[in-house]
Scaffold this motif. Structure first.
Motif, PDB file in Angstrom:
ATOM      1  N   GLN A   1       0.661  -1.183   0.015  1.00 46.30           N
ATOM      2  CA  GLN A   1       0.118   0.099  -0.067  1.00 46.30           C
ATOM      3  C   GLN A   1       1.091   1.166   0.082  1.00 46.30           C
ATOM      4  OE1 GLN A   1      -3.410   0.140   3.015  1.00 46.30           O
ATOM      5  NE2 GLN A   1      -2.776  -2.044   3.294  1.00 46.30           N
TER       6      GLN A   1
ATOM      7  N   LEU B   1      -2.459   1.261  -2.200  1.00 46.18           N
ATOM      8  CA  LEU B   1      -3.035   0.375  -3.413  1.00 46.18           C
ATOM      9  C   LEU B   1      -4.172   1.093  -4.227  1.00 46.18           C
ATOM     10  CD1 LEU B   1      -3.751  -3.220  -2.910  1.00 46.18           C
ATOM     11  CD2 LEU B   1      -5.557  -1.778  -3.731  1.00 46.18           C
TER      12      LEU B   1
ATOM     13  N   ASN C   1      -7.065   1.304  -7.618  1.00 46.31           N
ATOM     14  CA  ASN C   1      -7.906   0.422  -8.556  1.00 46.31           C
ATOM     15  C   ASN C   1      -7.328   0.317  -9.792  1.00 46.31           C
ATOM     16  OD1 ASN C   1      -8.300   3.152  -9.281  1.00 46.31           O
ATOM     17  ND2 ASN C   1     -10.591   2.934  -9.788  1.00 46.31           N
TER      18      ASN C   1
ATOM     19  N   PHE D   1      -9.071  -8.071 -10.401  1.00 46.48           N
ATOM     20  CA  PHE D   1      -8.204  -7.826  -9.113  1.00 46.48           C
ATOM     21  C   PHE D   1      -6.744  -8.177  -9.532  1.00 46.48           C
ATOM     22  CE2 PHE D   1     -11.801  -8.549  -6.990  1.00 46.48           C
ATOM     23  CZ  PHE D   1     -11.894  -7.967  -5.645  1.00 46.48           C
TER      24      PHE D   1
ATOM     25  N   GLU E   1      -7.332  -4.683  -1.413  1.00 42.32           N
ATOM     26  CA  GLU E   1      -7.933  -4.470  -2.938  1.00 42.32           C
ATOM     27  C   GLU E   1      -9.658  -4.786  -2.901  1.00 42.32           C
ATOM     28  OE1 GLU E   1      -7.359  -5.276  -7.592  1.00 42.32           O
ATOM     29  OE2 GLU E   1      -6.014  -6.361  -6.033  1.00 42.32           O
TER      30      GLU E   1
END
Length: 639
Positions: free
Chosen positions: A61, A63, A65, A95, A102
């Motif tokens: 992190q 993190l 999208n 993912f 996530e």
């Protein structure tokens, strides 16, 4: 498990200086020694310290999208993440990791603010959605993981797992909140949402905060609350069976880890139940950790040893000296605000021991609140039956008079110490419970405070904390009411705070199966008679575990993590008390009445009264003043 921090410009896109963000992030290095990263963009800065537990290889992190428009920093664990991944994939989300972090990002994209309702776990996180221009912060239902925040005068919002990351920014004013002082000396901690500093707040449990750039900052929004319906029609046998099923499921979820995992084993009911359940779910011996005390009055290690032998755990024991008081300044640095639970000392030591063998430890915290296990519940219910037998018009003046004239007999056998009972009988149920939970009771707090502090309080009493939660409890059942109050106050402000700071000081993750919100919701449907009956607390919990644990582990008197404060203050800590409380910041600040402190010290040293609890509270307040107020980081580069 990690440390998170950040800066958000609520008014525009002013730059966050990298040096400031790194300083804030590095202040929490102990929470995540494995990795440390930051993310910067106009008006936003996120920092993260990582303790790698799940998806060690790719779970770094901050993190993002898929298109980088949403970024998150997250502290905690989402235990049901493995079931959420396929659900979100079926809805079109891609993912790139196997991490629970996530899952939060894609759940935000799919469900917005309601994403938190889908999570089962302990968590505090902040995410920035560039497309919507919003900062979204959330905290888990029972307040296991902390979140602090502050809005500076220039509109910059700071957040962090610990107050020290906000203080490291350099722009936070260190003005002490007098209402926080009152809450501390009444409760032993500063209750949510307040902190000891006027400008900083704690995000309450089960709350979210959505801040839209350029708009006024709203109040946090509550997304969950426990309801004590007490409407279950299950028989005792059926309740025992369902309890064991739910306990097994909760423990199993919390055994997911890619690092060494074990458990605390105090020898009490709750930790023993967790260890017994773990042993039934594991092919390998469970790693268990316990501390023993040199003073037999506080030592319950023999019971822990019996459970360890029964389940063939790899048991690690370390003896703590009964004069283990050299942690006072260490604790003050850990907590960042005054904190008066002296069991923080053995909690720190057992976390220190556990980290030598595991990275994740399961604990039994939360069992007393959920199933009615505290001794004070039994005493409160006895008083409640007496209160209900007399009208207030008779009870209040009669017992009020007896409470005033009866001596405070600390030296006498417990049966003759009736002053507190008389005082409680003169009050309402909520007032009486607050009185019993107070570290320093009225009018002792009034005598302790200076005229200046009384004036600044303006009549405020920490009793308002209990009143506020009692008004939301939704039950008039006397046991359920105080369980609810404890879940909102003592569990969050004392227990969870203690365990979080003590464990993270050693980069240890602690998980609490008995605080699983689905288990708590189910337990709240059980009638109070299945929790407390005939003076036996946690009735159904103990009954369910009779096949798994020795009778004297289940039914012996509760001990807890106590330390011999009274003896310390008459012996090895005598000079520390005098040098700390009778001179220096404690008196220079003008908060207290020097004559009252002096009398308290003299009375305790002479043995006339046991003032160990208020003296410890004062000593920790002094340590806080010296640690936090005395350190002023550079302000010129704050942004």
């Amino acid at each position: 498990m990690c440390g998170i921090t950040g800066v958000f410009d609520t008014r525009g896109q002013r730059a966050v200086l990298p040096a400031v963000l790194r300083r804030m992030n590095d202040s929490q290095h102990h929470r995540g020694p494995d990795e440390g990263s930051v993310h910067l963009e106009p008006g936003v800065g996120f920092g993260h310290r990582r303790l790698s537990i799940i998806d060690v290889a790719t779970g770094q992190q901050p993190l993002f999208n898929e298109d980088g428009s949403v970024v998150i920093v997250f502290n905690g664990e989402i235990y049901n993440y493995q079931s959420l991944i396929p659900e979100l994939q079926a809805l079109g989300h891609r993912f790139s990791t196997k991490s629970d972090t996530e899952v939060i990002v894609h759940a935000w994209e799919q469900w917005g603010e309601d994403c938190v309702k889908r999570f089962r776990g302990m968590f505090a996180f902040a995410l920035w959605d560039r497309n919507q221009q919003v900062l979204f912060m959330a905290r888990d239902r029972l307040g296991v993981k902390p979140m602090h925040y502050a809005v500076l005068d220039d509109g910059m919002l700071l957040f962090g797992s610990e107050l020290k990351s906000l203080l490291a920014h350099g722009g936070l004013r260190r003005d002490i909140d007098p209402l926080g002082v009152e809450e501390y000396f009444a409760l032993g901690y500063v209750a949510e949402p307040r902190t000891i500093f006027r400008q900083a707040l704690k995000l309450p449990p089960a709350s979210t905060l959505l801040v839209r750039r350029g708009q006024p900052i709203p109040q946090p929004k509550v997304y969950w609350d426990v309801r004590f319906t007490l409407d279950s029609r299950a028989t005792e046998a059926e309740a025992c069976e369902e309890l064991l099923r739910r306990l097994k499921e909760s423990v199993k979820l919390r055994m997911i880890a890619e690092v060494p995992l074990g458990a605390f084993l105090s020898g009490g009911v709750d930790s023993s139940a967790v260890v017994a359940t773990m042993a039934g779910l594991s092919n390998d011996p469970v790693q268990t950790c316990s501390i023993s005390f040199a003073d037999p009055q506080y030592n319950e290690s023999e019971f822990a040893q019996r459970v360890a032998e029964r389940y063939r755990t790899n048991h690690h024991v370390e003896q703590v000296d009964s004069d283990d008081f050299d942690l006072i300044d260490t604790l003050a640095a850990l907590y960042d605000e005054p904190y008066a639970d002296s069991s923080a000392i053995p909690t720190y030591r057992v976390c220190q021991l556990a980290r030598q063998h595991v990275t994740v430890a399961l604990s039994g915290d939360g069992g007393d609140e959920t199933f009615g296990g505290y001794r004070r519940y039994k005493l409160h219910m006895m008083e409640e039956r007496m209160r209900s037998s007399l009208p207030a018009s008779v009870r209040t003046p009669l017992f009020g008079f007896l409470g005033r004239v009866y001596p405070k007999a600390d030296w006498a056998p417990r049966v003759f110490r009736a002053k507190t009972t008389f005082e409680g009988m003169a009050r309402t149920s909520v007032q009486a419970y607050f009185h019993s939970m107070s570290q320093i009771r009225q009018p002792a707090r009034s005598r302790l405070y200076s005229q200046r502090l009384k004036s600044e309080l303006g009549g405020y009493s920490a009793m308002e904390v209990f009143n506020r939660h009692a008004a939301r409890a939704g039950t008039d059942d006397p046991l359920a009411l105080i369980q609810y109050i404890d879940m909102q106050t003592y569990l969050v402000g004392d227990i969870n705070t203690k365990v979080d700071r003590a464990s993270m000081a050693h980069s240890l993750e602690v998980r609490e199966p008995l605080m699983d919100h689905e288990l708590v919701e189910w337990a709240a449907t059980l009638p109070s008679a299945l929790k407390l009956q005939g003076g036996n607390g946690k009735k159904v919990f103990k009954k369910a575990l009779e096949p798994a644990l020795p009778h004297d582990v289940l039914y012996r008197p509760k001990m807890g993590f106590a330390v011999p404060l009274a003896r310390w203050f008459r012996g090895p800590l005598r000079e520390r008390v005098r040098s700390s409380l009778l001179q220096g910041p404690m008196l220079d600040g003008g908060w207290f009445n020097p004559a009252e402190i002096r009398q308290m010290v003299q009375d305790h040293e002479s043995g006339r009264h046991d003032h160990s609890t208020p003296l410890w509270s004062l000593l920790m307040f002094d340590a806080f003043l010296r640690q936090s107020i005395g350190e002023q980081p550079a302000r010129q580069e704050a942004a």
